[in-house]
Each structure stands twice: as structure tokens, then as C-alpha cells.
Design a protein around this motif. Structure first.
Motif, PDB file in Angstrom:
ATOM      1  N   UNK A 499       0.826  -1.212   0.000  1.00 56.02           N
ATOM      2  CA  UNK A 499       0.000   0.000   0.000  1.00 56.02           C
ATOM      3  C   UNK A 499       0.859   1.260   0.000  1.00 56.02           C
ATOM      4  N   UNK A 500       2.179   1.074   0.096  1.00 61.96           N
ATOM      5  CA  UNK A 500       3.101   2.220   0.109  1.00 61.96           C
ATOM      6  C   UNK A 500       3.091   2.972   1.419  1.00 61.96           C
ATOM      7  N   UNK A 501       2.795   2.277   2.511  1.00 58.39           N
ATOM      8  CA  UNK A 501       2.683   2.947   3.815  1.00 58.39           C
ATOM      9  C   UNK A 501       3.900   2.770   4.708  1.00 58.39           C
ATOM     10  N   UNK A 502       5.002   2.247   4.150  1.00 62.46           N
ATOM     11  CA  UNK A 502       6.197   2.088   4.983  1.00 62.46           C
ATOM     12  C   UNK A 502       6.936   3.421   5.018  1.00 62.46           C
ATOM     13  N   UNK A 503       6.926   4.051   6.163  1.00 65.46           N
ATOM     14  CA  UNK A 503       7.662   5.315   6.311  1.00 65.46           C
ATOM     15  C   UNK A 503       8.302   5.327   7.687  1.00 65.46           C
ATOM     16  N   UNK A 504       9.566   5.068   7.709  1.00 66.00           N
ATOM     17  CA  UNK A 504      10.322   5.051   8.955  1.00 66.00           C
ATOM     18  C   UNK A 504      11.408   6.107   8.862  1.00 66.00           C
ATOM     19  N   UNK A 505      11.392   7.056   9.796  1.00 65.69           N
ATOM     20  CA  UNK A 505      12.370   8.152   9.731  1.00 65.69           C
ATOM     21  C   UNK A 505      13.797   7.662   9.960  1.00 65.69           C
ATOM     22  N   UNK A 506      13.934   6.445  10.518  1.00 66.35           N
ATOM     23  CA  UNK A 506      15.283   5.902  10.749  1.00 66.35           C
ATOM     24  C   UNK A 506      15.922   5.347   9.480  1.00 66.35           C
ATOM     25  N   UNK A 507      15.099   5.090   8.470  1.00 65.86           N
ATOM     26  CA  UNK A 507      15.617   4.487   7.231  1.00 65.86           C
ATOM     27  C   UNK A 507      16.360   5.540   6.411  1.00 65.86           C
ATOM     28  N   UNK A 508      17.548   5.189   5.966  1.00 63.54           N
ATOM     29  CA  UNK A 508      18.361   6.095   5.137  1.00 63.54           C
ATOM     30  C   UNK A 508      17.974   5.879   3.680  1.00 63.54           C
ATOM     31  N   UNK A 509      17.787   6.962   2.941  1.00 65.63           N
ATOM     32  CA  UNK A 509      17.426   6.862   1.521  1.00 65.63           C
ATOM     33  C   UNK A 509      18.497   6.095   0.759  1.00 65.63           C
ATOM     34  N   UNK A 510      18.060   5.352  -0.261  1.00 66.16           N
ATOM     35  CA  UNK A 510      18.971   4.447  -0.974  1.00 66.16           C
ATOM     36  C   UNK A 510      20.132   5.192  -1.643  1.00 66.16           C
ATOM     37  N   UNK A 511      19.865   6.371  -2.217  1.00 62.64           N
ATOM     38  CA  UNK A 511      20.942   7.125  -2.879  1.00 62.64           C
ATOM     39  C   UNK A 511      21.987   7.588  -1.883  1.00 62.64           C
ATOM     40  N   UNK A 512      21.517   8.063  -0.723  1.00 61.63           N
ATOM     41  CA  UNK A 512      22.447   8.523   0.315  1.00 61.63           C
ATOM     42  C   UNK A 512      23.220   7.342   0.899  1.00 61.63           C
ATOM     43  N   UNK A 513      22.513   6.212   1.091  1.00 57.71           N
ATOM     44  CA  UNK A 513      23.175   5.019   1.621  1.00 57.71           C
ATOM     45  C   UNK A 513      24.267   4.531   0.671  1.00 57.71           C
ATOM     46  N   UNK A 514      23.980   4.585  -0.640  1.00 55.38           N
ATOM     47  CA  UNK A 514      24.954   4.175  -1.659  1.00 55.38           C
ATOM     48  C   UNK A 514      26.215   5.035  -1.563  1.00 55.38           C
ATOM     49  N   UNK A 515      26.027   6.339  -1.411  1.00 56.64           N
ATOM     50  CA  UNK A 515      27.172   7.251  -1.325  1.00 56.64           C
ATOM     51  C   UNK A 515      27.878   7.123   0.025  1.00 56.64           C
ATOM     52  N   UNK A 516      27.120   6.813   1.061  1.00 58.58           N
ATOM     53  CA  UNK A 516      27.712   6.571   2.391  1.00 58.58           C
ATOM     54  C   UNK A 516      28.666   5.371   2.322  1.00 58.58           C
ATOM     55  N   UNK A 517      28.197   4.296   1.660  1.00 61.64           N
ATOM     56  CA  UNK A 517      29.037   3.091   1.515  1.00 61.64           C
ATOM     57  C   UNK A 517      30.288   3.417   0.705  1.00 61.64           C
ATOM     58  N   UNK A 518      30.108   4.147  -0.420  1.00 63.00           N
ATOM     59  CA  UNK A 518      31.247   4.497  -1.280  1.00 63.00           C
ATOM     60  C   UNK A 518      32.250   5.358  -0.520  1.00 63.00           C
ATOM     61  N   UNK A 519      31.742   6.325   0.259  1.00 61.69           N
ATOM     62  CA  UNK A 519      32.618   7.225   1.030  1.00 61.69           C
ATOM     63  C   UNK A 519      33.406   6.421   2.075  1.00 61.69           C
TER      64      UNK A 519
END
Length: 686
Positions: A499-519
Motif C-alpha cells: 500500500x506504500x505505507x512504509x515510512x520510517x524516519x530511521x531508514x536512510x534513503x537508498x541514494x544517500x546510503x549508496x554514497x555513504x558506503x562508497x565514502x
């Protein structure tokens, strides 16, 4: 600006002799001194320096490359020989090579409008030919008894690839037959490579585009399959040949390389802006950052915390090390997930491939040995053998995700052993003996061979993988679909996700997480503190002592698991962007290793931890029974005869081995060639 100004040589000589960088160093005079000292052929010029020196000249260089380059090469050669006349004795020509060109074009965007233009392209080298010699100036002999003279044709160096045999003798002016005199002709080193779009840049569902690149002179053998490169060169059109019908009216692109840059550092192609770097550093200050990262791995999947933690550890990885003797210790953390159908294994793997800054996704069913490692194939046009990189080589410096690993054929599966531990791919075929880098993390998933995981059987019996491959994984986790109290929460989670109702403020956005891993992988190389070292050492020694309490006790842990613990500790530190491995990191690593050993590295028969379950596929309790059964077979068979199965079962019962287990072990020993079946139900030792 259509015409070349009268003094491009003077402008260029002024540039190389006077240009200074921001620190006031005369950069190019220093490079020219190196060329003289080491007898190098190429001067690499940063295009940004040309722009800063003279914008008009820099623009002209792009517009009139083919006209300007020979002039600049000659000017540079004259300048160097004026500084050191002996340079001419060793080197007959030099080259000006431009790099850092601002005009980077994707392979997918190359069109006819770019023909004969100087551009930069990025890609990954997938194929490479042998080094050959290209004729640039030929000496021909006129095979006419009345003439019989030699002459040079053409009278200037050619920049194309084709020199046709002359039709008229310039000495006597007559036609006839002509013969090339190779020892008096001029050749240059020549090599062809194929570059391909990087896996992460290829649009989903489309074939990666390729481009043939010609390397000449000192550019040959500067790259190898699997290298990520940025090449500056001239786009040319090449006529395609039709098999058995001569030339075609269709032309394809190729690039004549002017300079080649090999990406030395892993993940340097990931662009992180200053704002994103600030966000990443701000994230790392969160005391719960490790838990936030784990929660951000495939958030649409309910639970599976240990699996997500293992995936996160693999994505960050440990620190690779090179010993003084050149031995390399891997930092990559290999993870295997074995699970029942419908437990979201493939979904977790797909997410790992999506969030990894550099990843190659493949499945066991669709992969062959050469497709995973490397191959030597014949080129369709020339018939030459070319070295071609496979998935694990293309994933060098990143993550190789292999789904349904149990569906690979045995001969294909063997190929990844070397790639997982030594992190190289060796190939020997058609006279080509090569070793390529495959410094990739392997994340795999597989289904149990009986459909569902049978808890009463060991891991080696549950999955169709050899122990030699299982032992190379740092972490192995089992996903069992077990109904229980959590089902209602899981159902709510799945319904909310759809239903698209998963919203957790603790979850890091995928693009930011990708760059976090690369960094983290690029900039953070944590070192183990004395406190962390002490905890890891005590855990290892304690587990070894438990395994050595009696001669019959199994081996609980080996040095391979200690190395895995070090890598896991470093990965936890990387998640925090910490330069040191803390005591807490070591404790977390020990905790996840305990979970792994207690679920996978356990002898189901005795209930005790036994690492041989993974390392050899046979826990110590099974090994002891096999040794006793071989002794029984040896005694019953004597010197010439064989032992009948009924008699073996009878003798085994006397020492406490049940009939069903005896029959199963005998069959397993026969498959492992420990015993030989000479006739039906009659055995002797191998």
C-alpha cells in the motif's frame, strides 16, 4: 577560428616551459626532465592547464586535433633533443597526450556527428588482443628486371590502418608487381581493446554498449581486462566486412586513443558533493548509525535482522592489506544465504546489487565458468585470440551478487574458488596465460536441495555445494520459513509495503546510503586497537580450548574464522566512519560469528559446534563412524575378496551404528571413493 595560427608550436613551447601550478611549480619542465631521464615517449598534458594558460589555444586544440598533434609532437621532440642531444639516440619520436578532457561522452551517446572529433569516454575493458605491428611507412621493391629498385611508399607516416600496395613505380613510372621489404619498413606497436559500459551505468533491461579502441606506441599493454578506464581519443569510422562478399556499405565506430587513464582507486568514480559529504559525516555522528544502516537494507522485507546485518557488513567490507612480501590479504566479506522458498532471498540480493556502488548481478543457472571468470575467444573479424573478462573480473573492487548458486554446474562452480580467496582469476588457453584481478565481495543465495531446509541434517547435506566452496564464505545464514507469533506483524508489514505505507524516519534513503558506503570504502581504513585485539584473541583461544578438551572433541573454530572476525570488526568500524576498531566493534563481530557458528557450524548428531561441518562437510562424529566402517570393510574383505553389505551392517550394529545410518554412510563413502563397489552390495577399501 577555422585556420591554424602561424605559431602553434611557439605557443605550445611557451606553455610547457613557463606554465606553473598553484604552488608555483613548473610542472611540465619537471615531466620533461623525467622523459629525458627515463627515456619516456609521452608527455601527459592536463587540458585544464591548457585552458588556464590560453583559452584560445585550448579550444583550437579540440577543433584541429589531427592538424595540430603532428606539429606539437615535432616541436616537443626538437625541444627535448635541444636539452639533451643523446635523447635522439634512444627515442625516435615523442607524443603529446591530453587528459582530463571536459567533454566526456557516454558510449550510448556516440553518434555520427562525433566522427573525427576528440572526445573522452569511460568504460570497463572487457577484451584485449595481442600486441601486433602496424605498417606506417613501407619500403617496396619493384619486381621488374629492368627496374628492380626499392622505394618508400607512402613518403609520409600514415595515421590510418591501411597501406595499399603501390600500383606505379615512382622510379621508372611503370606498373608491375611490388614486394614489401619488411626489414627496411617502419612499424609501430598496435593493440585493440574493447571497452564496455560500466554495469552500474547500463540501463535496466538493455544490452551494454561497446566500443573498439586502438592503442599504439607506448599505450599498448597499459590496461588489462577488468580495468576501468577513461580514454581520450579520436572517433573514427571503420568499414565492416561482409563474410564472403567483401566490403559493406555499413560502417562502425572505433576510437584511436590519445591517452588512457586507469582507475587505480576503487570507487573513485562515485561523485560525492560537499553537501552530501556533510550529510554523510552528520549521519555518522548518530550513536545508532549501525542499526539505522541495517534497518535500511531492504526495508520492505520484514525482520531477517541477522541477514540484513550480514549484507550490510559485506557492502562495507574490511580493509585489504598487502604484506611486505607482496602477499595480499582480502578485506571482502563473502556471505551465503540458504533458505526455504518464499523467504525473500532474491529480493535481498537485488537490493544489495542496487545499493552497492559497483555491482554485477548474475544467477547460477545463467552463468558458466568462463562467464564468471574469464575467457579466451576468437575475434570474428580477424580470427585472433582475445582475452575477455567475466562477471567476477568486471565486479573488481565492488560486489558480485550470485543468486541460485546451487544451480551452477560443478565444473563452473570450481572456477570461483580462486576468485573468492586469492581474489584473482587465472586463465591458460590458446597460448594465453594470464592472471586478472577479481577483488570482489561475493554475496550468494541458494535453495536447499530437498526443497526445504531439513534441520536434522547438516548444512553440507542440505545444499548442493562442495565444502571447499562453503568454507570460503565468512558468514552463512539459514532462512527457515517457520509459522509463529510474528506472522501477524509480517502480514501487516507486507500489506503496508504494497500500500506504500512504509515510512520510517530511521531508514536512510537508498541514494544517500549508496554514497555513504562508497565514502566509507574509499576514505575509511580502520586499524584494530589493543582492546579490540585482546577481545578477539580471547574469544579465539577460548573456542579453541573448548574444541581441544579431549582427543575426540571437534574443532570449533579455525584461523580462517579469526581472519573473518577481523574483517567483520573493521566493517563495523567503517559503518561508523571510525579510523579505529573499538571494543564494541569486536564484540558485535563475535556476536554475529556466534550466531553463524550456532546455526550452521553445528554437528546435528551431537548438538556440539564443529566447524568441520562447513570446512570438510563431515563433522568429527561422522568422520569417526566412517573410519570405523572402513576398518570393518578392510577386515571383512581380506586381501582379495570384498565385504558384503549384510555383514558390514551386522558388524556395525555391534559397535553402535544403526542399520539405516550404516547404509547411508556406505553410500556416501562410495561416492567419495573411500571404498569401491566391486560387485553388487560388495565393497573393499579404495
Amino acid at each position: 577560428m577555422s585556420a591554424i595560427p602561424p605559431d602553434p608550436k611557439d605557443e605550445f613551447l611557451l606553455f610547457i616551459s613557463t606554465y606553473k601550478d598553484s604552488k608555483g611549480n613548473t610542472v611540465y619542465l619537471k615531466k620533461i626532465n623525467e622523459m629525458i631521464s627515463y627515456r619516456k615517449k609521452s608527455l601527459y598534458v592536463d587540458y585544464n592547464d591548457l585552458i588556464l594558460f590560453d583559452m584560445t589555444f585550448a579550444t583550437l586544440f579540440i577543433q584541429k586535433t589531427n592538424d595540430l598533434l603532428p606539429l606539437l609532437n615535432n616541436a616537443l621532440y626538437e625541444y627535448i633533443t635541444s636539452l639533451d642531444p643523446s635523447f635522439a639516440e634512444d627515442v625516435d619520436k615523442v607524443f603529446v597526450r591530453i587528459y582530463n578532457l571536459p567533454r566526456t561522452v557516454t558510449l550510448r551517446a556516440i553518434r555520427s556527428a562525433l566522427a573525427n572529433k576528440l572526445i573522452a569516454v569511460e568504460g570497463i575493458v572487457t577484451k584485449m588482443s595481442d600486441v601486433k605491428q602496424r605498417l606506417v611507412k613501407g619500403t617496396f621493391k619493384h619486381l621488374d628486371p629492368n627496374c628492380n629498385q626499392e622505394f618508400v611508399y607512402p613518403d609520409q607516416d600514415t595515421f590510418g590502418e591501411l597501406i595499399e600496395t603501390p600500383t606505379v613505380c615512382p622510379v621508372c613510372g611503370k606498373t608491375g608487381r611490388f614486394k614489401l621489404v619488411p626489414e627496411k619498413s617502419t612499424f609501430v606497436d598496435y593493440q585493440r581493446i574493447i571497452i564496455q559500459e560500466k554495469p552500474e551505468d547500463t540501463p535496466s533491461g538493455q544490452m551494454p554498449r561497446k566500443l573498439e579502441v586502438v592503442l599504439e606506441e607506448d599505450l599498448v599493454d597499459t590496461v588489462r581486462p577488468g580495468d576501468r578506464v577513461k580514454i581520450v581519443g579520436m572517433i573514427e569510422v571503420k568499414q565492416e566486412a561482409l563474410i564472403k562478399r567483401g566490403a559493406s556499405s555499413v560502417f562502425s565506430f572505433q576510437m584511436k586513443a590519445h591517452s588512457v587513464e586507469v582507475s587505480q582507486r576503487v570507487l573513485e568514480e562515485v561523485n560525492i558533493s560537499e553537501d552530501e559529504e556533510l550529510k554523510i559525516k552528520q549521519l555518522a555522528k548518530d550513536p545508532w548509525i549501525i542499526d539505522r544502516i541495517i534497518a535500511s537494507i531492504a526495508p520492505e522485507i520484514y525482520g531477517r535482522w541477522e541477514i540484513k546485518e550480514a549484507i550490510a557488513l559485506s557492502l562495507f567490507g574490511g580493509v585489504p592489506k598487502t604484506m611486505p612480501d607482496g602477499t595480499r590479504l582480502r578485506g571482502d566479506i563473502h556471505t551465503l544465504i540458504i533458505g526455504d522458498p518464499g523467504t525473500a532471498k532474491s529480493q535481498i540480493l537485488q537490493f544489495a546489487a542496487k545499493v552497492a556502488p559497483r555491482a554485477v548481478y548474475t544467477t547460477g543457472k545463467g552463468s558458466t565458468a568462463v562467464g564468471l571468470t574469464a575467457a579466451v575467444n576468437r575475434d570474428k573479424e580477424t580470427g585472433d585470440w582475445m582475452l575477455e573478462a567475466g562477471a567476477l573480473v568486471l565486479a573488481d573492487g565492488g560486489v558480485a551478487v550470485i543468486d541460485e548458486i546451487e544451480k551452477m554446474r560443478d565444473e563452473d562452480r570450481v572456477a570461483i574458488h580462486e576468485a573468492m580467496e586469492q581474489q584473482t582469476v587465472s586463465i591458460a588457453k590458446a597460448g594465453i596465460v594470464a592472471k586478472l584481478n577479481s577483488r570482489a565481495t561475493v554475496i550468494s543465495a541458494g535453495n536447499p536441495k530437498f526443497g526445504r531446509y531439513i534441520v536434522e541434517r547438516g548444512v553440507a547435506d542440505n545444499i548442493n555445494l562442495p565444502p571447499s566452496l562453503l568454507s570460503r564464505f565468512d558468514l552463512i545464514f539459514i532462512l527457515i520459513d517457520k509459522p509463529g507469533e510474528e506472522d501477524d506483524k509480517m502480514a501487516d508489514h507486507i500489506l503496508d509495503a504494497h500500500a506504500g505505507n512504509i515510512s520510517d524516519k530511521n531508514i536512510i534513503e537508498i541514494d544517500l546510503l549508496k554514497k555513504y558506503i562508497a565514502y566509507a570504502r574509499k576514505n575509511v581504513n580502520p586499524k584494530i586497537t589493543p582492546e579490540a585485539k585482546k577481545i578477539l584473541k580471547e574469544f579465539f583461544i577460548d573456542m579453541r580450548k573448548k574444541g581441544g578438551e579431549s582427543p575426540e572433541s571437534p574443532v570449533i573454530i579455525t584461523p580462517r574464522q579469526l581472519e573473518a572476525l577481523i574483517r567483520l570488526s573493521e566493517a563495523y568500524a567503517r559503518m561508523r566512519l571510525s579510523d579505529t576498531v573499538s571494543k564494541e566493534d569486536a564484540e558485535r563481530a563475535i556476536n554475529i560469528m556466534r550466531i553463524f557458528l550456532q546455526t550452521v557450524g553445528i554437528d546435528v548428531e551431537t548438538g556440539k559446534m564443529d566447524i568441520d561441518t562447513i570446512m570438510t562437510g563431515k563433522p568429527s562424529s561422522i568422520r569417526e563412524k566412517m573410519e570405523r566402517l572402513i576398518d570393518i570393510v578392510r577386515v571383512l574383505a581380506g586381501d582379495t575378496s570384498c565385504a558384503r553389505l549384510k555383514e558390514i551392517v551386522k558388524e556395525a550394529k555391534n559397535i553402535g551404528i544403526e542399520e539405516n545410518e550404516t547404509r547411508r554412510l556406505i553410500e556416501q563413502m562410495r561416492r567419495d571413493f573411500l571404498i569401491v563397489e566391486t560387485k553388487e552390495d560388495c565393497y573393499r577399501p579404495a
